[in-house]
Design an enzyme around this catalytic site. Structure first.
Site, mmCIF file in Angstrom:
data_model
loop_
_atom_site.group_PDB
_atom_site.id
_atom_site.type_symbol
_atom_site.label_atom_id
_atom_site.label_comp_id
_atom_site.label_asym_id
_atom_site.label_seq_id
_atom_site.Cartn_x
_atom_site.Cartn_y
_atom_site.Cartn_z
ATOM 1 N N ALA A 47 35.422 30.820 27.958
ATOM 2 C CA ALA A 47 34.917 29.666 28.702
ATOM 3 C C ALA A 47 33.550 29.221 28.204
ATOM 4 C CB ALA A 47 34.851 29.991 30.187
ATOM 5 N N THR A 48 32.742 30.145 27.734
ATOM 6 C CA THR A 48 31.414 29.762 27.243
ATOM 7 C C THR A 48 31.545 28.823 26.044
ATOM 8 O OG1 THR A 48 30.323 31.749 28.058
ATOM 9 C CG2 THR A 48 29.275 30.613 26.212
ATOM 10 N N SER A 102 39.225 30.466 31.185
ATOM 11 C CA SER A 102 38.986 31.807 30.651
ATOM 12 C C SER A 102 40.192 32.686 30.957
ATOM 13 C CB SER A 102 37.731 32.408 31.292
ATOM 14 O OG SER A 102 37.577 33.761 30.917
ATOM 15 N N HIS A 137 40.037 36.287 30.795
ATOM 16 C CA HIS A 137 39.758 37.641 31.297
ATOM 17 C C HIS A 137 39.400 37.698 32.780
ATOM 18 C CE1 HIS A 137 35.245 37.853 31.545
ATOM 19 N NE2 HIS A 137 35.344 36.779 30.779
ATOM 20 N N THR A 144 41.043 30.491 12.122
ATOM 21 C CA THR A 144 42.372 31.073 12.318
ATOM 22 C C THR A 144 42.574 31.455 13.780
ATOM 23 O OG1 THR A 144 42.375 31.947 10.073
ATOM 24 C CG2 THR A 144 43.889 32.979 11.649
ATOM 25 N N CYS A 174 25.751 38.060 33.398
ATOM 26 C CA CYS A 174 24.626 37.788 32.498
ATOM 27 C C CYS A 174 23.302 37.900 33.245
ATOM 28 C CB CYS A 174 24.756 36.419 31.864
ATOM 29 S SG CYS A 174 25.120 35.110 33.008
#
Lengths: 391, 123
Positions: free
Chosen positions: A75-76, A204, A206, A243, A328
Site C-alpha cells: 500500500a505504501t 494491501s 498482508h 518483473t 511505523c
C-alpha cells in the site's frame, strides 16, 4: 511460557495456510516459477495466467475490473504512485492537494515532499471520533486542486470514512481526483471501488491474511491518468515497471478471495471488541478513541489516564502483543499524531493501546488481555500514587 | 524499545514503593507528567544516616527502574547530597539511551530536593 496473545492484526496478519500453499507452488522447479513476462514459452505463460487470475480475484473482491488493478509492492508504494503520479501528470492544471491529518504516513510523507517541491497541501482535521465530513473537503477545494487523498478505514482507531460522499464532492469540483488508502479495509468492511466513485484506491495483502510485500493500486478507467514513477520493462501498462512476483500476486489474489470469510466474522469480532472494552472500562480512567458505530469491529483504541504509555506497553508485553498506534509510529516512539489530531492532549495520546482482532482471536484471548492490561494499569497507577493526577 | 535485564527486573518488581511519615522524614519531588517523568523520594534520616527510602514515579521503564534501584540502595548510606551513584554511573548500569538521560536528571533533582531538608543548613 506460552507466547503472548497476538492482538496486533491491524499491523499485520499471519498468512492463511491456503495462501501459503498457493504461493509455494510458484517458487520451486516443479511449480510455476517462470517469468510472467516471458511469452515465448509455457513457463512464462503459466505464470502470466496465474497473475491474471489473481488480478481477477482482487478486482472481484473490491468491485473493480481486472484492468484497473496495478500490482505494487504494498500500500505504501500504491499511495506514492497515486500521489506523485497524479501530482506530476496534472502539474500544469494545478498544484493543490487536500488530505487529512489522520492519514497514514504513506500519504502524509509524500504530501510533505510535494510541499517541499512547491505544491500546496491542505490538511483537514477530523472530529473527535476521527470522521472527516464531506463538507470539510468541499470547503477545502480550490480551483487548482488536483488530488484529494482520504483513507477509508483509519489504521489506528478504525474509523470508517464516507468515501462515496467525498467522491461526490470531488466529482462536483471536476478537477480533483479522489485517492483512497484502503489498506485496512478489505475483510473489515465492504469495499466497492466502482460504487464509491474514487479515481484511485490503494490496497494491501498482508492486512488480510496475505503476504507482505505485495499490494495494488486501483486506477479507474473513468478518466484518471498517472505519471509512472519507475521505468524499465513497461509492465503494468507502463505504470509500474519490473518483473511481477507471481507468488506474491497469487497470494494476494487468494487472500482477497478468502476475505469474504472475514466479513462473515464481523459479528463475532464486534462481540470480542465490546467484551474487551467492558473489561477495560471497568478499570476507570479509560478513554475509548473513536465511536463504535463509526469503526470497524476489528479495532479498539483505548487511552488510560494516569499511566505512561511506554511503561504500559513494556508491562503488558510478556502477555499480549499490541501497539500504541501504527507500526511505523512504534518505531519512532512518538505519541500518536492521529490521537492528537482528534484533540487529545499529548500525555493521553501517549498512553493509548491499539488492539486489533482477527480470524484467530478467541474469547479467552480477550480475557487474558483484560487481565494483563488491568494488572499493568493498576500497578503503574499505584507506582505514581495519588499524586499522579495532580502533577 | 529494548531494555536491559536489570532495567526490566527493577521495572517489573519495583520494591521500596510508597511513602514514609514521621519525624526525620524528608520528601522531595521533581518533574511532571507534562515532562513525561515525575519522581518523589521520601528519606528517613537519623544521625546522618539514611534509615529508609521510598519512591513514587510516573514515567518510562528506565525512570521507574532507576528510581526503584536508588531507593533500594539508599538505606544504610550516609545522608549526602549526591545520589548513591552518579547519573553517569546509573546511565551505564541501566543502559539508559542518550535521549532519555534527562529522566535521570529528574531523579537526581528529586533526590536533591529531599536531601535539602535532611542536610544541616550551612551559614
Amino acid at each position: 511460557m506460552s507466547r503472548p496473545v497476538y492482538l496486533d492484526y491491524a499491523a499485520t496478519t499471519p498468512v492463511d495456510p491456503r495462501v501459503a500453499a498457493a504461493m509455494a507452488n510458484c517458487l520451486a522447479v516443479n511449480g510455476e516459477f517462470g517469468n510472467p513476462a516471458s511469452a515465448s514459452h509455457d513457463y512464462g505463460e503459466a505464470a502470466s495466467a496465474l497473475i491474471e487470475t489473481a488480478r481477477t480475484q482482487v478486482a472481484a473482491r473490491v468491485g473493480a475490473i481486472p484492468q484497473e488493478v496495478v500490482w505494487t509492492s504494498g500500500a505504501t508504494e500504491a499511495d506514492n504512485l497515486a500521489i506523485f503520479g497524479v501530482a506530476h501528470y496534472y502539474r500544469d492544471q494545478g498544484r493543490h492537494i487536500v488530505t487529512a491529518r489522520t492519514e497514514h504516513r504513506a500519504v502524509l510523507d509524500p504530501c510533505r515532499e510535494l510541499e517541499r517541491r512547491g505544491w500546496r497541501v491542505t490538511y483537514l482535521s477530523p472530529d473527535s471520533s476521527g470522521v472527516i465530513d464531506a463538507s470539510q473537503v468541499a470547503g477545502a477545494l480550490q480551483a487548482d486542486t488536483v488530488l484529494v487523498s482520504v483513507m477509508h478505514v483509519n489504521n489506528e482507531i478504525g474509523t470508517i470514512q464516507d468515501i462515496a460522499a467525498i467522491a461526490r464532492v470531488c466529482a462536483a469540483h471536476g478537477g480533483a481526483k479522489l485517492h483512497v488508502d484502503a489498506a485496512q479495509s478489505v475483510g473489515k468492511c465492504t469495499v466497492d471501488f466502482a460504487a464509491a466513485g474514487a479515481a484511485l484506491m490503494s490496497l494491501s495483502a498482508h492486512k488480510v491474511y496475505g503476504p507482505k510485500g505485495v499490494g495494488a493500486l486501483l486506477v479507474s478507467r473513468r478518466g484518471v491518468q498517472l505519471s509512472a514513477l519507475q521505468f524499465g520493462g513497461g509492465q503494468e501498462r507502463g505504470l509500474r515497471s519490473g518483473t511481477l512476483a507471481t507468488h506474491q500476486a497469487v497470494g494476494m489474489g487468494l487472500a482477497f478471495e478468502l476475505a469474504n470469510d472475514a466479513e462473515v466474522d464481523a459479528q463475532r469480532l464486534s462481540a470480542l471488541r465490546e467484551r474487551l472494552w467492558r473489561g477495560l472500562a471497568a478499570l476507570g480512567g479509560a478513554v475509548r478513541n473513536g465511536r463504535a458505530e463509526h469503526c470497524v469491529p476489528q479495532l479498539l483504541n483505548v487511552s488510560f489516564e494516569g499511566v505512561e504509555g511506554e511503561s504500559l506497553l513494556a508491562d503488558v508485553r510478556p502477555h499480549i502483543a499490541v501497539s500504541t498506534g501504527a507500526a511505523c509510529s512504534s518505531i519512532s516512539g512518538e505519541p500518536s499524531y492521529v490521537l492528537r489530531a482528534l484533540g487529545h492532549d499529548e500525555r493521553l495520546s501517549e498512553s493509548s493501546l491499539r488492539f486489533g482482532f482477527g480470524r484467530f482471536t478467541s474469547e479467552s484471548d480477550i480475557d487474558r488481555a483484560i487481565a494483563a492490561v488491568a494488572q499493568a494499569v493498576l500497578r503503574l497507577r499505584s507506582l505514581s500514587g495519588s499524586c499522579s493526577t495532580a502533577i | 524499545m529494548q531494555y536491559s535485564d536489570l532495567t526490566l527486573r527493577y521495572f517489573r518488581t519495583a520494591s521500596a514503593v510508597g511513602e514514609l511519615s514521621g519525624p526525620g522524614v524528608f520528601r522531595g519531588a521533581a518533574g511532571s507528567r507534562a515532562q513525561g517523568a515525575w519522581v518523589q523520594f521520601d528519606l528517613a534520616v537519623s544521625a546522618g544516616v539514611i534509615q529508609a527510602a521510598r519512591f513514587r514515579a510516573f514515567g518510562c521503564p528506565h525512570t521507574i527502574a532507576v528510581s526503584a534501584w536508588v531507593a533500594e540502595h539508599a538505606a544504610g548510606g550516609a545522608a549526602l547530597a549526591a545520589l548513591p551513584e552518579s547519573v553517569a554511573e546509573l546511565s551505564g548500569r541501566f543502559a539508559v539511551p542518550t535521549e532519555k538521560r534527562g529522566r535521570l536528571l529528574i531523579i537526581e533533582d528529586a533526590w536533591l530536593a529531599a536531601m535539602t531538608g535532611a542536610l544541616p543548613q550551612s551559614g
